[in-house]
Write an enzyme that holds these catalytic residues in place. Structure first.
Site, PDB file in Angstrom:
ATOM      1  CG  ASP A  81      -1.543  -3.521  15.243  1.00 54.26           C
ATOM      2  OD1 ASP A  81      -0.577  -3.770  14.499  1.00 54.26           O
ATOM      3  OD2 ASP A  81      -2.583  -2.970  14.843  1.00 54.26           O
ATOM      4  CB  THR A 118      -0.920   0.048   1.239  1.00 51.70           C
ATOM      5  OG1 THR A 118      -0.106  -0.016   2.424  1.00 51.70           O
ATOM      6  CG2 THR A 118      -1.909  -1.104   1.233  1.00 51.70           C
TER       7      THR A 118
HETATM    8 CA    CA Z   1      -0.356  -3.572  12.209  1.00 54.79          CA
END
Ligand code: CA
Length: 687
Positions: A319, A175
Site C-alpha cells: 500500500d 477527496t
Molecule cells: Ca492506498
C-alpha cells in the site's frame, strides 16, 4: 454611453459579470503569486506552500490570536486548505461541502452542499474527507465523494455545471482538490483498496466538457480506452502485468491527491496510488512492476500526452501510494541550479527527480525504513530487504506500513532555509500472505491474511516527527518529536516560521532551528495544513480543525464538529469550547435478544467489513457498545437494509444475508461481554 460600451455592457450581463474586468483567478495571477493571496491548493503552481508574508514573524508570533472562527455541521476529518482570492476565503468540509467567507470579517457569504448520499461513505477507504477547491475565472471547483466535479460561481455558490467523472456503480471516490491549469480543471480519484482503476481527467473549465483522460493501469480487457494513455499502455504498461485479481478490479493506481503543474517544463506531475489488491501474488501472480501504480507520472497538460514516469515502488506489496505532495523547486546541486520535483513518499524515501526528464537525482530514507536498504541510483530501483514481500504464507513486520512514513498531509518548503518540512510518522505494520483469496466486488480486497506477528520484537510505539529535511545535503537539519503519529500538514512563511499542529496544539516553529515559539490550544486535533493571506495590512493564518482521515479512523480522538480558526496579531476572540464527547456506556446485556449466530464467522465478517471504520479505538461508534446489537430486527434494518444510510452507514445486503448478519451480531455480543478497552474515546452519531 457610446455604442461600443453599451454593446460591452450587454455582453457582460450575458456572459456573467466575472467575464468583464473582474477576471477572477487565472494563470497569470497564480504564476505572479502575489503575497496576499492563496490561489491554489499549494498556494502557487510549484506547491511550495511558502508565503512571502512576514508580518507574523519570529518576533511578533507571540501576539497571534483568533480573529474569527466558524463552526461546521460535519464532525469527521477536515483536510481542506483554505484558499483566498479577492477578499473571499473558500474551504471545504467532510461530505464535499463548500463554504465561502468574507476573509477579513469571517462573515459567511455562501455555502454549497452537493448532498452526497450517505452510503457512499463505504466507498471511502479513509474517511469522507475533502481537501479543498480550485479557483479559476470567477468559479470555484470541487470534487465530490461520489465522483462528481462541480463548477460553482465564486461569488454566489450557484452551480454552473456538474459532471460525473466516475462510474457511479463502482467504488470510486474523490477527496483531493482539483487543480486549474491552462483553462482545464484536473481531477483524479481514489479507491485502490477496493480496488478500482485509477485515472486523471481534464475538463474544460468553461463548459465541463472532458478534454482528456489518462488511465494509470492497462484496460484488463486488453482493449484501448480511447484515452490519452492508450499508446503508453500498449507499448509499456501492459507488459508489466500478469494474470491475477487486478483484472477484476482494474489494478488501483488511483491518483487521489498530488497533481502539480510546472509552467517551466509545461508538465503536470501526478502521483498514483498503490497497486490493488495490495498483495502482488494475488494481484498479478507476483510478476511485473505493475505500471503505473505507485508512480510519479509526467503529462502534457494540453493533451494528457505521456512524457515520463518514475515508479517509487515497483510491484507494490505494501500500500505504498505515491500520491504524497509533489513539490517543484530549484536546488543548488553539484554546483549548478537544478530544477526538480520532490516527494516524501509513503515508502520512507525522500525522492528528488529532474523535473524535465524524471531522472532520479537522489532517494534517501527520511524515517526508519525496514522494507528496503536503499535505492540504487543507477537503476532507480529499491534494494529490498529479505522477506519484505511476505511470500509463500509468510508474515512480515515492518515500518513504514500502510499509513506510510508520510501521507497526504502537505509539506512546505522554505527557499530561505533550503529546507522541506515533512510531517512524518513511524508506525509498524504486519503483512501476511493469505491461505486463500476470493475477490469480493465493491468491498475491500487487499489480499492479506490475518496477521499474528505484531509486535513480535522490540519496536518503538507509533510516534511522529516534523522533519526539516535538507534535500541537497540529503539529511535532516532538525526534527521535532511528537507522541501523535497522525498530525497536520505544514505551512512555511518568510517570517521564518513553520506552522504545524500536533494533538490539540497549533505550533509555530522557528524554521531555522525547530524551536517552538508559539502555540495555541485548538480544542481538537487538526490534520489539515494551514494557509496564510493578508487584507488591508493584516496577515491572517487559517486552519481547518477536525480529526479523522486514514490515520484518524482507528481512533485516538472523539469526533467533534469541524471548525475554521483564523488568526492575526493582537486578536483576542475566544471560540466556544467544544462540548464534552458523548460517552457510549457498556451495554446491559440482560436486555439483549440472545443470538444463535456463529461467533467465528461473525468475527471474520467484522474483520472484512466493519473494523476499518468501527475499530476498537472507536472513530465511528464502537459496535460492541451500540444498543443496536441488542435486537436482531433493528440490527438487520441497519446492517442489511441501510436504515442509517444518511449518516454514512451503507446497507450490506449486497455482501451478506440474514444468517451472516446474525453471525455478526453474535460476535459483537460476545465482544460486548468483554471488559471495555481502556481509554477508548466515545463517539457522537453525527454525519
Ligand atoms: Ca492506498
Amino acid at each position: 454611453m457610446n455604442r461600443m460600451l453599451r454593446w460591452a455592457a450587454v455582453l457582460c450581463i450575458a456572459l456573467s459579470v466575472t467575464a468583464c474586468g473582474k477576471a477572477g483567478v487565472d494563470a497569470k495571477r497564480i504564476e505572479a503569486a502575489k503575497a496576499s493571496d492563496w490561489l491554489t491548493y499549494g498556494r502557487t503552481y510549484d506547491e511550495q506552500r511558502f508565503s512571502p508574508l512576514d508580518q507574523v514573524n519570529k518576533d511578533t508570533v507571540g501576539r497571534l490570536g483568533v480573529a474569527w472562527w466558524a463552526s461546521f455541521d460535519t464532525d469527521r476529518g477536515q483536510e481542506a486548505t483554505p484558499l483566498v482570492a479577492d477578499g473571499i476565503l473558500y474551504t471545504t468540509t467532510t461530505w464535499s461541502k463548500v463554504f465561502a467567507f468574507d476573509a477579513k470579517s469571517g462573515k459567511p457569504l455562501w455555502s454549497y452542499d452537493p448532498e452526497v448520499p450517505g452510503e457512499k461513505g463505504f466507498n471511502a477507504c479513509c474517511d469522507v474527507v475533502n481537501r479543498g477547491v480550485a479557483l479559476w475565472k470567477g468559479r470555484a471547483y470541487v470534487g465530490t465523494l461520489d465522483g462528481r466535479l462541480i463548477a460553482l460561481d465564486a461569488k454566489t455558490g450557484k452551480v454552473a455545471w456538474t459532471v460525473q467523472t466516475t462510474d457511479p456503480k463502482l467504488p470510486y471516490t474523490i477527496t483531493g482538490a482539483p487543480r486549474a491549469i491552462k483553462g482545464k480543471i484536473l481531477i483524479g480519484n481514489g479507491g485502490a483498496e477496493y480496488p478500482v482503476r485509477g485515472y486523471v481527467s481534464a475538463y474544460d473549465a468553461d463548459t465541463g466538457k472532458l478534454d482528456w483522460r489518462f488511465q494509470m493501469t492497462p484496460n484488463p480487457t486488453g482493449a484501448p480506452d480511447g484515452a490519452a494513455s492508450d499508446k503508453i499502455m500498449k507499448d509499456v504498461a501492459s507488459k508489466t502485468w500478469s494474470d491475477g485479481a487486478w483484472k477484476e478490479g482494474g489494478g488501483g493506481a488511483t491518483p487521489w491527491d498530488a497533481i502539480t503543474y510546472d509552467p517551466k517544463t509545461d508538465l503536470v506531475y501526478v502521483g498514483t496510488g498503490n497497486a490493488g489488491p495490495w498483495n502482488s501474488k494475488v494481484r498479478s501472480g507476483g510478476k511485473g512492476d505493475n505500471l503505473f501504480a505507485a508512480s510519479i507520472v509526467a503529462l502534457r497538460p494540453d493533451t494528457g500526452e505521456y512524457v515520463w514516469h518514475y515508479q517509487t515502488t515497483p510491484r507494490d506489496d505494501w500500500d505504498f501510494d505515491a500520491v504524497q505532495h509533489l513539490m517543484v523547486a530549484d536546488l543548488p546541486i553539484g554546483g549548478k541550479t537544478q530544477h526538480v520535483v520532490m516527494q516524501a513518499n509513503k515508502n520512507g524515501f525522500f525522492y528528488v527527480l529532474d523535473a524535465a526528464t524524471g531522472k532520479l537525482v537522489s532517494a534517501d530514507k527520511f524515517v526508519l525504513t525496514t522494507w528496503a536498504d536503499k535505492v540504487d541510483l543507477a537503476t532507480g530501483r529499491p534494494v529490498e530487504a529479505a522477506g519484505a514481500r511476505y511470500e509463500n504464507g509468510k508474515e512480515q513486520e515492518q515500518t513504514p506500513g500502510a499509513l506510510g512514513g508520510h501521507n497526504w498531509q502537505p509539506m512546505a518548503f522554505s527557499p530561505k532555509e533550503g529546507l522541506v518540512f515533512i510531517p512524518a510518522q513511524t508506525l509498524y505494520m504486519d503483512y501476511a500472505d493469505p491461505k486463500e483469496f476470493k475477490f469480493i466486488p465493491g468491498a475491500w480486497n487487499l489480499g492479506l491474511g490475518p496477521a499474528t506477528l505484531s509486535p513480535s520484537h522490540a519496536q518503538p510505539a507509533p510516534f511522529g516527527q516534523l522533519i526539516a529535511w535538507d534535500p541537497v545535503a540529503k539529511t535532516a537539519r532538525w526534527k521535532a518529536d511528537f507522541a501523535e503519529p497522525w498530525r497536520s500538514g505544514v505551512l512555511a512563511t518568510a517570517g521564518g516560521l513553520v506552522f504545524h499542529a500536533a494533538g490539540h496544539k497549533f505550533i509555530a516553529f522557528d524554521a531555522a532551528t525547530g524551536k517552538a515559539l508559539w502555540s495555541y490550544d485548538t480544542g481538537a486535533a487538526p490534520i489539515a495544513a494551514s494557509s496564510t493571506y493578508s487584507i488591508d495590512g493584516d496577515q491572517y493564518v487559517a486552519l481547518m480543525v477536525g480529526f479523522g482521515g486514514a490515520g484518524g479512523m482507528g481512533g485516538g480522538e472523539p469526533r467533534r464538529k469541524g471548525r475554521l480558526l483564523v488568526f492575526k496579531l493582537d486578536a483576542k476572540v475566544v471560540p466556544t469550547p467544544f462540548p464534552a464527547p458523548i460517552v457510549q456506556p457498556p451495554l446491559d446485556l440482560a436486555t439483549a435478544t440472545p443470538s444463535k449466530g456463529d461467533v467465528t464467522k461473525g468475527a471474520a465478517l467484522s474483520q472484512q467489513f466493519c473494523v476499518t471504520c468501527h475499530g476498537a479505538g472507536g472513530y465511528l461508534p464502537v459496535l460492541a457498545r451500540s444498543p443496536v446489537i441488542l435486537d436482531p430486527v433493528g440490527f438487520k434494518a441497519i446492517v442489511l437494509e441501510g436504515a442509517k444510510k444518511p449518516h454514512g452507514m451503507a446497507p450490506f445486503r449486497r455482501f451478506f444475508d440474514e444468517t451472516s448478519a446474525e453471525d455478526l451480531r453474535a460476535y459483537l455480543l460476545s465482544e460486548a461481554a468483554k471488559p471495555p478497552p481502556t481509554g477508548a474515546p466515545q463517539m457522537t452519531h453525527g454525519r
